[in-house]
Enzyme design. Structure first.
Site, short mmCIF file in Angstrom:
data_model
loop_
_atom_site.label_atom_id
_atom_site.label_comp_id
_atom_site.label_asym_id
_atom_site.label_seq_id
_atom_site.Cartn_x
_atom_site.Cartn_y
_atom_site.Cartn_z
N LEU A 187 -63.80 -57.71 -8.66
CA LEU A 187 -63.74 -59.10 -8.21
C LEU A 187 -63.39 -59.21 -6.73
O LEU A 187 -62.63 -58.40 -6.18
CB LEU A 187 -62.70 -59.86 -9.04
CG LEU A 187 -62.95 -59.87 -10.55
CD1 LEU A 187 -61.85 -60.66 -11.26
CD2 LEU A 187 -64.32 -60.43 -10.90
N HIS B 262 -65.94 -64.38 -6.29
CA HIS B 262 -65.65 -64.64 -7.70
C HIS B 262 -64.48 -65.63 -7.82
O HIS B 262 -64.51 -66.55 -8.63
CB HIS B 262 -65.23 -63.36 -8.43
CG HIS B 262 -66.30 -62.32 -8.54
ND1 HIS B 262 -66.22 -61.10 -7.91
CD2 HIS B 262 -67.46 -62.33 -9.23
CE1 HIS B 262 -67.29 -60.40 -8.21
NE2 HIS B 262 -68.07 -61.11 -9.00
N GLY C 205 -72.79 -67.88 -8.67
CA GLY C 205 -72.93 -67.95 -7.21
C GLY C 205 -74.39 -68.02 -6.80
O GLY C 205 -75.27 -67.48 -7.48
N SER D 76 -70.12 -59.27 -2.05
CA SER D 76 -70.73 -58.62 -3.21
C SER D 76 -69.84 -57.44 -3.59
O SER D 76 -69.25 -56.79 -2.71
CB SER D 76 -72.11 -58.10 -2.81
OG SER D 76 -72.55 -57.13 -3.74
N ARG E 270 -70.82 -54.70 -4.50
CA ARG E 270 -71.43 -53.48 -3.96
C ARG E 270 -71.04 -53.21 -2.50
O ARG E 270 -71.21 -52.09 -2.02
CB ARG E 270 -72.95 -53.56 -4.07
CG ARG E 270 -73.45 -53.40 -5.49
CD ARG E 270 -74.98 -53.37 -5.53
NE ARG E 270 -75.49 -53.20 -6.88
CZ ARG E 270 -75.72 -54.20 -7.73
NH1 ARG E 270 -75.46 -55.43 -7.37
NH2 ARG E 270 -76.18 -53.95 -8.95
#
Ligand code: PAF
Length: 290
Positions: free
Chosen positions: A33, A37, A148, A186, A188
């Site tokens: 998170l 988020h 999102g 993100s 990632r």
């Protein structure tokens, strides 16, 4: 915060709340998170009496085995973050709990939305997303669910899913959360190398320039301009750049006034694939004054 790993236990807890007409806000996530988020959860908290967050790294939506294996998992930190925003319920099921022994996705028809952009480059991705989101909605039965706009195509597909299957949940799209240098948040991003992290804000910078140029340049000119910009960038590799209609997600060749368009982009920063998008404005048609 209550934590449930089993769907039966979660449902046993939620059903009486639903029966006493409590509104349930739901934020499905794959964990790791970040502020993006948390912004969804804060919005859900403002608008609902109970907020449920799920953390589930859904194997069927990954077309790349390495991406799935290396997907960041930060459960303890996620729990702390969820507590910090007063999340009421965390659903954290195992793969077996969701899929039993049958880890495959169902096939969906999202009226063609699934064939564009992410669908074209990540085979089966939206069947995986459809499968897990539909399953989670059936378990949680939320009043409202929050997603999102970074995954704008996913958002449109989920709206389509809910309509098609008559699932009684309101879908709310939330603005893209960005780092101070513009990079869309993100999970990632944490996997980016230092040099790729430094290079990545170029994606949003380019999209902002596209937005400025959109009023005066043709779609072909803009596409070529973006391609050239990325050709000159040795750290970022453009996978696709598309200007599409917001509703159909079909790429456009020319603009019509008063229609809603968006520019969508997918870029490799080393091994990490990043996506982003931006809303575009056409010139408003002048209405004659009488
Ligand atoms: O956007 C995500 O994090 C995932 O695609 C979702 C919606 C949680 C489904 O796994």
């Amino acid at each position: 915060m209550k934590i449930f790993e089993k769907k039966m236990a979660l449902q046993a807890y939620i059903t009486p709340l639903k029966e006493s007409k409590k509104s349930i806000g739901f934020v499905p996530t794959m964990g790791a998170l970040h502020e993006g988020h948390l912004s969804l959860i804060k919005k859900a908290k403002k608008e609902n009496q109970i907020v449920v967050v799920s953390i589930f790294v859904n194997p069927t939506q990954f077309d790349n085995k390495e991406d799935l294996e290396k997907y960041p998992q930060t459960f303890n930190n996620d729990v702390k973050l969820l507590q910090s925003v007063n999340c009421d319920i965390l659903f954290f099921p195992s793969v077996e709990e969701i899929y039993d022994q049958n880890i495959i996705s169902k096939k969906f028809d999202f009226d063609g939305l699934e064939h564009q952009m992410e669908g074209a480059f990540r085979k089966g991705h939206f069947d995986g997303v459809g499968t897990i989101v539909k399953t989670l909605f059936e378990i949680v039965k939320p009043t409202t669910a929050y997603f999102g706009k970074k995954d704008f195509q996913q958002l449109q597909i989920i709206k389509n899913l809910v309509k098609k299957y008559d699932i009684p949940v309101k879908i709310v799209g939330c603005k893209i959360y960005r780092e101070t240098d513009g990079l869309a948040m993100s999970s990632r991003n944490t996997r980016l190398t230092k040099k790729h992290r430094k290079a990545a804000p170029f994606i949003h910078k380019t999209l902002k320039k596209v937005k400025k140029k959109f009023k005066t340049k043709s779609i072909a000119e803009l596409t070529q301009w973006v391609q050239k910009k990325f050709e000159k960038n040795s750290l970022l590799e453009l996978e696709y750049f598309t200007i599409a209609d917001e509703t159909t997600l079909k790429p456009i060749k020319s603009k019509e006034s008063n229609k809603k368009y968006r520019a969508f982009i997918a870029v490799y920063a080393g091994d990490i694939r990043l996506i982003d998008n931006i809303a575009l404005k056409t010139k408003k048609k002048k209405t004659a004054k009488i």
